[in-house]
Design a protein around this motif. Structure first.
Motif, PDB file in Angstrom:
ATOM      1  N   UNK A 138      -2.206   5.278   7.890  1.00 12.65           N
ATOM      2  CA  UNK A 138      -2.521   3.917   7.476  1.00 12.65           C
ATOM      3  C   UNK A 138      -2.588   3.737   5.970  1.00 12.65           C
ATOM      4  N   UNK A 139      -3.062   4.751   5.274  1.00  8.61           N
ATOM      5  CA  UNK A 139      -3.290   4.620   3.826  1.00  8.61           C
ATOM      6  C   UNK A 139      -2.609   5.710   3.021  1.00  8.61           C
ATOM      7  N   UNK A 140      -2.309   6.836   3.670  1.00  6.73           N
ATOM      8  CA  UNK A 140      -1.779   8.036   2.997  1.00  6.73           C
ATOM      9  C   UNK A 140      -2.412   8.264   1.629  1.00  6.73           C
ATOM     10  N   UNK A 141      -3.747   8.400   1.598  1.00 11.41           N
ATOM     11  CA  UNK A 141      -4.398   8.672   0.311  1.00 11.41           C
ATOM     12  C   UNK A 141      -3.950  10.026  -0.224  1.00 11.41           C
ATOM     13  N   UNK A 142      -4.049  10.207  -1.521  1.00 12.97           N
ATOM     14  CA  UNK A 142      -3.648  11.487  -2.119  1.00 12.97           C
ATOM     15  C   UNK A 142      -4.649  12.592  -1.803  1.00 12.97           C
TER      16      UNK A 142
ATOM     17  N   UNK B 148      -5.048   7.258  -5.477  1.00  5.73           N
ATOM     18  CA  UNK B 148      -5.579   6.825  -4.186  1.00  5.73           C
ATOM     19  C   UNK B 148      -6.436   7.936  -3.602  1.00  5.73           C
TER      20      UNK B 148
ATOM     21  N   UNK C 207       0.838  -1.194   0.000  1.00  3.79           N
ATOM     22  CA  UNK C 207       0.000   0.000   0.000  1.00  3.79           C
ATOM     23  C   UNK C 207       0.878   1.251   0.000  1.00  3.79           C
ATOM     24  N   UNK C 208       0.696   2.088  -1.004  1.00  2.00           N
ATOM     25  CA  UNK C 208       1.286   3.430  -1.049  1.00  2.00           C
ATOM     26  C   UNK C 208       0.210   4.383  -1.490  1.00  2.00           C
ATOM     27  N   UNK C 209       0.238   5.580  -0.939  1.00  3.40           N
ATOM     28  CA  UNK C 209      -0.592   6.636  -1.491  1.00  3.40           C
ATOM     29  C   UNK C 209       0.352   7.786  -1.710  1.00  3.40           C
ATOM     30  N   UNK C 210       0.117   8.850  -0.959  1.00  6.91           N
ATOM     31  CA  UNK C 210       1.009   9.980  -0.942  1.00  6.91           C
ATOM     32  C   UNK C 210       2.388   9.532  -0.453  1.00  6.91           C
ATOM     33  N   UNK C 211       2.388   8.571   0.465  1.00  2.55           N
ATOM     34  CA  UNK C 211       3.615   7.933   0.927  1.00  2.55           C
ATOM     35  C   UNK C 211       3.238   6.546   1.435  1.00  2.55           C
TER      36      UNK C 211
ATOM     37  N   UNK D  12      -7.052   2.342  -3.644  1.00  6.48           N
ATOM     38  CA  UNK D  12      -5.631   2.371  -4.019  1.00  6.48           C
ATOM     39  C   UNK D  12      -5.487   1.774  -5.407  1.00  6.48           C
TER      40      UNK D  12
ATOM     41  N   UNK E 194      -7.694  -1.938   7.187  1.00  8.99           N
ATOM     42  CA  UNK E 194      -7.199  -2.728   6.054  1.00  8.99           C
ATOM     43  C   UNK E 194      -7.779  -4.140   6.012  1.00  8.99           C
TER      44      UNK E 194
ATOM     45  N   UNK F 239       2.586   3.617   4.475  1.00  4.03           N
ATOM     46  CA  UNK F 239       1.974   3.687   5.810  1.00  4.03           C
ATOM     47  C   UNK F 239       3.015   3.916   6.905  1.00  4.03           C
ATOM     48  N   UNK F 240       2.593   4.608   7.931  1.00  3.79           N
ATOM     49  CA  UNK F 240       3.456   4.865   9.095  1.00  3.79           C
ATOM     50  C   UNK F 240       2.639   4.601  10.351  1.00  3.79           C
ATOM     51  N   UNK F 241       2.039   3.403  10.408  1.00  4.80           N
ATOM     52  CA  UNK F 241       1.091   3.119  11.485  1.00  4.80           C
ATOM     53  C   UNK F 241       1.738   3.010  12.862  1.00  4.80           C
TER      54      UNK F 241
END
Lengths: 323, 323
Positions: free
Chosen positions: B257-261, B159, A180-184, B175, A258, A186-188
């Motif tokens: 968790x997801x860092x959506x755009x 995303x 999983x990546x979006x803007x970056x 995503x 998730x 995950x950093x949970x």
């Protein structure tokens, strides 16, 4: 002279010369080779492996500054390719934060890490220029999740979370076989969980957030409260009950956010007896809302099957054509 | 006699007969038609639309028990197909929880919903049998996210998170163009956020969790504390500051968790002035750890561009060949 041609020549020569090496003997003669790096804050594991997940050669390098460390990494792969043959591609699982946005100017960089010397280091670029092969970069935890998915505790699953609880807390999540990546990424590790009643006074040690999850449940956070190294903390110490609650909340968050088909938790803080406590607290926080029977299975939360090799094998899997 | 043949015959007849309808006039002559349902707890929106996202016909049906409601839904599509032509496939965004695991015995069912009459209803199966076309089911919020991604505030993004804050709190995450599913779909409305100091006494109203996010930040939770309907709560009421903090924590969780755009937030609770407060609290909880400049952009958290049509247009997009 083309590089692959040169390498093939040397490969044959070395297979003759070094035929006594067990690793080289086991190497399927027609198999292509791939490179892998697990890039950590204290060590870089570099390896060469096969598409079947066999590591035929590896070296541990202490992490120093980027220039010195990467020079040693490139030296290793040059020497390994002379001995074993050329690698078709390289997979890298690295500490972060990383810029993984294709098209970004700093794509492939380690960005705002607390390890000052490594801030804004073009990790993927340096490796690509040095090795002249395709380089695939992701976080250390995403790599470990991919390794477990292909060869470990996530085989036949579509989705998986890999959690490491050690010096820090990292989480990699894979859906449909892709991290999983979006803007970056995950950093949970930095979510805020509810504080345990018996732990309300501890302020936490995260330099960014104080009492976020990493600030209260990482190895150094346990040390800060008990004054003991992990191996000296008694199994009956109440800290373990608190730890299970916090990690149970992380797992509840993973299920709500998730719903991975499995959660694997590794890292220096983990002990066999912690897993059932974490599962129990996860179910407590979910409060019977999520009905999936899988959540109650004893292996829903379990230890990584590949153990410490999850990261390097995952990096290897990223280099494969279908990785 | 094959159904499509019959339908094509009737279609031509009806296009002649009903040529005065604006919707039908605008219909591109060679366009294939697709069906869409937004299945909610109070209403079912049924529609027929084009691959370009134009809804050429729609009907609102009050939600009763499954038998009565689904009979009316099937009647609508039979009649709409007689008037407009046959639909190639149907997309459905529905309230849940839903079983979306391919291969599961109850795949396509509404499962443990608090709406008793709808528990264990084979929604996708009933529609597929009744309409004899492919049916694509996902949650209402996943559908809305897909609609915004294709035709609204998520165009050109990979995303996106879509949040609705109303009677409940729902979150859909996409995503790589696909809604996130693992063991089940996300249920981030039920995470536990840290309680606001000025709201510590409120016990929350979630029947499953008490003071989970939905239990303290949904419309009914605001009613429970203020004793007022949303439209009667003063803009200066401290509840809005508390609401912004809780939704800011949700957004921080989504980033970690997801860092959506992008995060789009809609639903009956939302007011224009809430967005900046939510963004501010999200940044507070992230504590400068995540550096991405995009998070500070004023449109990172914004209102859905398609407004109330996001769900039904998203359901339509799910029915398309590339949906």
């Amino acid at each position: 002279m083309s590089r692959p041609g040169c390498i093939v020549f040397v490969r044959l020569k070395n297979l003759d010369a070094d035929i006594s090496s067990k690793a080289v003997k086991n190497l399927p003669p027609l198999s292509r080779l791939y490179g892998a790096i697990e890039a950590g804050g204290t060590k870089f594991i570099c390896a060469v492996g096969t598409p079947e997940g066999e590591l035929v050669d590896q070296l541990r390098i202490e992490t120093r500054d980027p220039t010195a460390t990467l020079a040693q990494v490139l030296d290793y792969f040059d020497s390994a390719q002379l001995r074993l043959g050329h690698i078709a591609a390289l997979g890298v699982g690295a500490f972060g934060p990383l810029d993984l946005r294709p098209g970004s100017e700093t794509f492939g960089f380690i960005t705002s890490t607390p390890k000052r010397a490594w801030q804004n280091t073009d990790l993927a670029g340096a490796l690509k220029r040095g090795l002249r092969c395709p380089v695939f970069l992701d976080t250390d935890v995403a790599a470990a999740a991919l390794g477990e998915l292909r060869w470990g505790g996530g085989q036949n699953l579509e989705s998986l979370a890999y959690v490491t609880v050690g010096t820090g807390i990292g989480v990699g999540v894979v859906h449909h076989g892709r991290p999983v990546h979006g803007l970056m990424h995950p950093e949970l590790g930095h979510i805020f969980v509810r504080r345990h009643a018996e732990d309300a006074a501890f302020l936490g040690i995260c330099p960014f957030h104080g009492d976020c999850l990493e600030g209260i449940a990482s190895g150094p956070a346990i040390l800060a409260r008990t004054g003991r190294k992990l191996e000296d903390v008694s199994p009956s110490d109440p800290i373990w009950m608190i730890e299970a609650d916090y990690l149970g909340q992380l797992c509840a968050h993973l299920v709500l956010g998730h719903s991975p088909q499995r959660i694997l938790i590794g890292g220096g803080v983990m002990r066999e007896r912690l897993y059932s406590g974490i599962r129990e607290r996860m179910l407590h926080w979910l409060g019977d809302y999520i009905e999936a029977a899988e959540l109650r299975a004893s292996d829903y939360i379990s230890a990584p099957q590949l153990g410490e090799a999850a990261g390097i094998k995952g990096a290897l899997s990223m280099a494969l054509p279908d990785g």
